[in-house]
Design an enzyme around this catalytic site. Structure first.
Site, PDB file in Angstrom:
ATOM      1  N   ASP A  11     -29.866  13.559  17.727  1.00  0.00           N
ATOM      2  CA  ASP A  11     -29.512  12.459  18.583  1.00  0.00           C
ATOM      3  C   ASP A  11     -29.709  11.110  18.143  1.00  0.00           C
ATOM      4  OD1 ASP A  11     -28.543  10.838  21.251  1.00  0.00           O
ATOM      5  OD2 ASP A  11     -28.238  13.071  21.824  1.00  0.00           O
ATOM      6  N   HIS A  46     -29.286   6.912  24.485  1.00  0.00           N
ATOM      7  CA  HIS A  46     -28.542   8.214  24.741  1.00  0.00           C
ATOM      8  C   HIS A  46     -29.547   9.319  24.442  1.00  0.00           C
ATOM      9  CE1 HIS A  46     -25.682  11.667  23.718  1.00  0.00           C
ATOM     10  NE2 HIS A  46     -25.003  11.109  24.309  1.00  0.00           N
ATOM     11  N   ASN A  70     -15.609  14.805  25.218  1.00  0.00           N
ATOM     12  CA  ASN A  70     -14.873  14.015  26.178  1.00  0.00           C
ATOM     13  C   ASN A  70     -13.723  13.532  26.037  1.00  0.00           C
ATOM     14  OD1 ASN A  70     -17.478  14.217  27.408  1.00  0.00           O
ATOM     15  ND2 ASN A  70     -17.963  12.164  27.543  1.00  0.00           N
ATOM     16  N   SER A 129     -22.295  15.211  27.020  1.00  0.00           N
ATOM     17  CA  SER A 129     -23.686  15.022  26.485  1.00  0.00           C
ATOM     18  C   SER A 129     -24.963  15.238  27.375  1.00  0.00           C
ATOM     19  CB  SER A 129     -23.769  13.631  25.981  1.00  0.00           C
ATOM     20  OG  SER A 129     -23.162  13.334  24.851  1.00  0.00           O
TER      21      SER A 129
END
Length: 293
Positions: free
Chosen positions: A45, A80, A166, A233
């Protein structure tokens, strides 16, 4: 074909608060003392806030594959990755608060990176013999090197848990693919809301395996605090945390480390079908631990 990879989720801040553990009924295992002990999760990530008081004791190592800092500096400058880490193992509402985390930073402060870095991170995780790899990022096109790395990880018995994406239009008859989530070897995770419906933005395709809480999820964030975000996520690390609990429980129960396929089977055993929802949106159903586990 571009080798660019990005966060596949728009980070939607919210003042609401939704708790993963409550929605998936993780307390059934947590109350029995299971917390993901001796299970290691690699998070590929944006890095992680390694000084975050709710996370720092869970992080056992990591690497940086971006141009931000040295190879050993996996500091999260985006937020994130820290949020994802907290959903898995953070003190606030982590699903598996006893598991170990290896942080592999492949995206910069803008949430951008390249596929070569993701591939290198997967092989690093394989070398470290992790149990689970969490990937909440993606690209729109298949890449042979990425596919090869994913297959290698699964062949080594690692559960590779990926966000579906998404770009969904809430229409099960249209395909929205993001890789590596659209590889059949991975556990592809869609998002659901607190009303137990599939999120409108969650990708639909034949590779979706499971849905988990992904809207208004509060977790750890850079700067030592908390933030509420929305996206597949957020659903993905919820499943990674659940896998950590399942691996700890099953290793104790069966006195051996189960295969990746066996672990996947136990995960699917702990799902509930959403009525009147196409399988291309929900896969096997929503994550919900069963009381007779």
């Amino acid at each position: 074909m571009s080798n660019r990879v990005d966060l596949i989720d728009v980070q939607i801040a919210s003042t609401e608060d939704s708790k993963n553990g409550d929605l998936i009924k993780a307390k059934y295992l947590q109350d029995k003392g299971y917390s993901g002990k001796n299970v290691t999760v690699a998070i590929i990530d944006t890095g992680c806030d390694k000084t975050h008081p709710m996370l720092k004791d869970r992080i056992i190592g990591g690497r940086n594959y971006t141009k931000e800092g040295t190879s050993r500096d996996f500091t999260d400058l985006n937020g994130h990755g820290t949020h994802v880490a907290g959903i898995i193992a953070g003190d606030y509402d982590g699903v598996a608060k006893g598991c170990n985390l290896i942080i592999l930073k492949v995206l910069n402060r803008r949430g951008e990176g390249d596929l070569q870095s993701v591939v290198k991170a997967i092989y690093y995780a394989i070398g470290k013999k992790v149990d689970i790899i969490n990937i909440s990022l993606g690209c729109p096109s298949n890449d042979p090197a990425l596919e090869k790395a994913v297959k290698k990880a699964v062949a080594k018995g690692i559960c590779v848990c990926c966000a579906s994406g998404n770009n969904g239009d809430n229409n099960p008859n249209t395909d929205e693919n993001a890789y590596p989530g659209a590889y059949p070897e991975v556990i592809c995770v869609g998002a659901m809301n607190s009303n137990l419906g599939v999120s409108n933005f969650s990708n639909s395709n034949k590779f979706v395996d499971i849905v988990a809480p992904g809207e208004n999820i509060t977790s750890t964030y850079i700067g030592g605090g908390l933030k509420s975000l929305t996206g597949t996520s957020m659903a993905t690390p919820c499943v990674s945390g659940a896998l950590a609990l399942i691996i700890e429980w099953s290793t104790e129960e069966f006195k051996r480390r189960l295969t990746e396929a066996e672990i996947y089977g136990l995960l699917i055993k702990n799902t509930t079908t959403l009525q009147n929802v196409d399988r291309r949106l929900q896969g096997q159903g929503r994550l919900e631990f069963k009381e007779n586990q």
